[in-house]
Design an enzyme around this catalytic site. Sequence first.
Site, short mmCIF file in Angstrom:
data_model
loop_
_atom_site.label_atom_id
_atom_site.label_comp_id
_atom_site.label_asym_id
_atom_site.label_seq_id
_atom_site.Cartn_x
_atom_site.Cartn_y
_atom_site.Cartn_z
N GLY A 176 -11.47 -18.27 4.59
CA GLY A 176 -11.70 -16.89 4.44
C GLY A 176 -13.26 -16.73 4.22
CG ASN A 177 -16.70 -14.14 1.38
OD1 ASN A 177 -16.91 -14.55 0.36
ND2 ASN A 177 -17.44 -13.30 2.40
N GLY A 196 -14.23 -19.96 1.70
CA GLY A 196 -14.03 -21.34 2.38
C GLY A 196 -14.98 -21.39 3.46
CE LYS A 214 -10.56 -8.10 -10.95
NZ LYS A 214 -11.47 -9.03 -10.59
N GLY A 271 -8.72 -23.12 3.30
CA GLY A 271 -9.20 -21.70 3.33
C GLY A 271 -10.31 -21.44 4.01
P1 NAD Z 1 -9.99 -14.25 2.13
O1 NAD Z 1 -8.92 -13.17 2.07
O2 NAD Z 1 -11.27 -13.92 2.83
O3 NAD Z 1 -9.45 -15.78 2.57
C1 NAD Z 1 -8.63 -16.34 2.31
C2 NAD Z 1 -8.27 -17.74 3.19
O4 NAD Z 1 -7.25 -18.39 2.77
C3 NAD Z 1 -7.93 -17.06 4.36
O5 NAD Z 1 -8.52 -18.12 5.46
C4 NAD Z 1 -6.27 -17.42 4.65
O6 NAD Z 1 -5.89 -17.88 6.08
C5 NAD Z 1 -6.35 -18.78 3.66
N1 NAD Z 1 -5.19 -18.83 3.24
C6 NAD Z 1 -4.22 -18.05 2.84
N2 NAD Z 1 -2.88 -18.60 2.59
C7 NAD Z 1 -3.22 -20.10 2.67
C8 NAD Z 1 -2.48 -21.43 2.25
N3 NAD Z 1 -1.40 -21.28 2.10
N4 NAD Z 1 -3.03 -22.42 2.62
C9 NAD Z 1 -4.44 -22.45 3.15
N5 NAD Z 1 -5.29 -21.23 3.22
C10 NAD Z 1 -4.38 -20.14 2.93
O7 NAD Z 1 -10.48 -14.45 0.50
P2 NAD Z 1 -11.59 -15.09 -0.13
O8 NAD Z 1 -12.43 -13.66 -0.49
O9 NAD Z 1 -12.17 -16.14 0.62
O10 NAD Z 1 -11.20 -15.50 -1.50
C11 NAD Z 1 -10.42 -16.86 -1.39
C12 NAD Z 1 -10.19 -17.18 -3.01
O11 NAD Z 1 -11.58 -17.19 -3.66
C13 NAD Z 1 -9.30 -16.28 -3.80
O12 NAD Z 1 -8.63 -17.22 -4.80
C14 NAD Z 1 -10.35 -15.41 -4.56
O13 NAD Z 1 -9.84 -14.75 -5.78
C15 NAD Z 1 -11.28 -16.13 -4.98
N6 NAD Z 1 -12.86 -15.79 -5.11
C16 NAD Z 1 -13.27 -15.18 -4.03
C17 NAD Z 1 -14.57 -14.37 -4.32
C18 NAD Z 1 -15.46 -13.71 -3.28
O14 NAD Z 1 -16.65 -13.06 -3.52
N7 NAD Z 1 -14.86 -13.41 -2.23
C19 NAD Z 1 -15.25 -14.52 -5.67
C20 NAD Z 1 -14.60 -15.29 -6.73
C21 NAD Z 1 -13.26 -15.94 -6.19
#
Ligand code: NAD
Length: 403
Positions: free
Chosen positions: A206-207, A209, A85, A204
């Site tokens: 984001g990407n 969810g 990392k 969630g």
């Molecule tokens: P993102 O920033 O695209 O989305 C995050 C989402 O969470 C947003 O919709 C935001 O509105 C929502 N959010 C924020 N605070 C919140 C709350 N209190 N309650 C409900 N929703 C809330 O991030 P992402 O890439 O979707 O990542 C989400 C999680 O998945 C993180 O823990 C990240 O570490 C993990 N993750 C992501 C990936 C990846 O490929 N993107 C891979 C492994 C793990």
Amino acid sequence: MNLPSDVIDRLVLPNAIHEFVLEVKMDNGKKKLFNAFRIQHNNNLGPYKGGIRFHQNVSRDEVQALATLMSIKCAVAGLPYGGGKGGIIFNPKECSEKELERITVAFGKAISPIIGPEIDVPAPDVNTNGQIMKWLTDEYIKNSSSKSKFKKSQLRATFTGKMLSEGGTLGRTEATGRGGVAITEALLEKLGKKRSEMKVAVQGFGNVGFYYAKIAIERGMSVIAVSDSKGGVTGTEELDIDQIMKCKKEKGEVAGCYCVGGVCDISKGKKITNAQLLELPVDILVPAALENVINKENMSKIQAKIIIEMANGPISEEAYDYLTKKGVLIVPDVLANSGGVAVSYLEWYQNMKGQTWSEEKVNKKLHSMMKDAFEEIWQTYKKRKSSLKQAAFETAIGRMLKK
Ligand code: NAD
């Protein structure tokens, strides 16, 4: 696992901690110093793999912990990778585009001697993206191509999460959500449950969810609740995820966007808070936003019998033990969200072999990798009668030690 203490000590300590001070000229003409890290935890299974984050709260301890978890995640997913990392301590939102580029290039120069397609393969993480990977890749190739046995196109494999035009792969954007759905399907098969009978709530949007919810529906499950940071919606009908995304873009939030079959009408559904979403009487709960959202305050109110940890660490340790004892099956983050790093491996593989795969081929391969990863952990879980998390860590550590 009854491992001797010297073996445990070795597993906990990273192989190398690289700390850098980057000296970068800012737009005002003055030089500024930035502290940066690349921590290489374990490479028993292959090159170090893991993201680079730009954030004011980055610390050495955090980077080291995340590098360790990457070793576990790659081993769980059955990838020929170890864990690493990196990070720079600064807030990229306070920089101009040019400053961001100069900071990134300075970091690329600093890490060039310690990375490479067969040594250490970084990727995007918090606040880093395809553009940052491009600056890093260009800088790395500039510093290493004359000394390397690899072709330029192969040297691009040193970074994943690249833009398509720079050697990125199709299917990466959806990969984490898609991989999570594949793992869910594998679990349902073991439990003899029909996908069509599963009601799902996703926290969630984001990407992770968004794609989890969209693909779960494509695969026959019924997503009846979603939320973002401002709250969410639920009702009795299966939601229209694309329509909710459109509505969110207009209104700025998911709450109020109850969309079914192409029509959005909140009077047909219900606005809910994030706390309420977690406590809904669904079959499958998918926390895909933040860490520690299920904890000692709300653990007794969780009704789902299956939880898929798509976010990193969404369930506190106390809640994990409590829910496991109650018979809730929790698929741990290191397995559930490993689809992203699995497709990063496929990007690396395509670059190394000079191939470009169709999206269908990437998705198919991801599906079979996730199924295989799940199968192995399920077998350990059955044998040891522990939790899936314990089984995942035991499988990963076993693989790291065997090599
Ligand atoms: P993102 O920033 O695209 O989305 C995050 C989402 O969470 C947003 O919709 C935001 O509105 C929502 N959010 C924020 N605070 C919140 C709350 N209190 N309650 C409900 N929703 C809330 O991030 P992402 O890439 O979707 O990542 C989400 C999680 O998945 C993180 O823990 C990240 O570490 C993990 N993750 C992501 C990936 C990846 O490929 N993107 C891979 C492994 C793990």
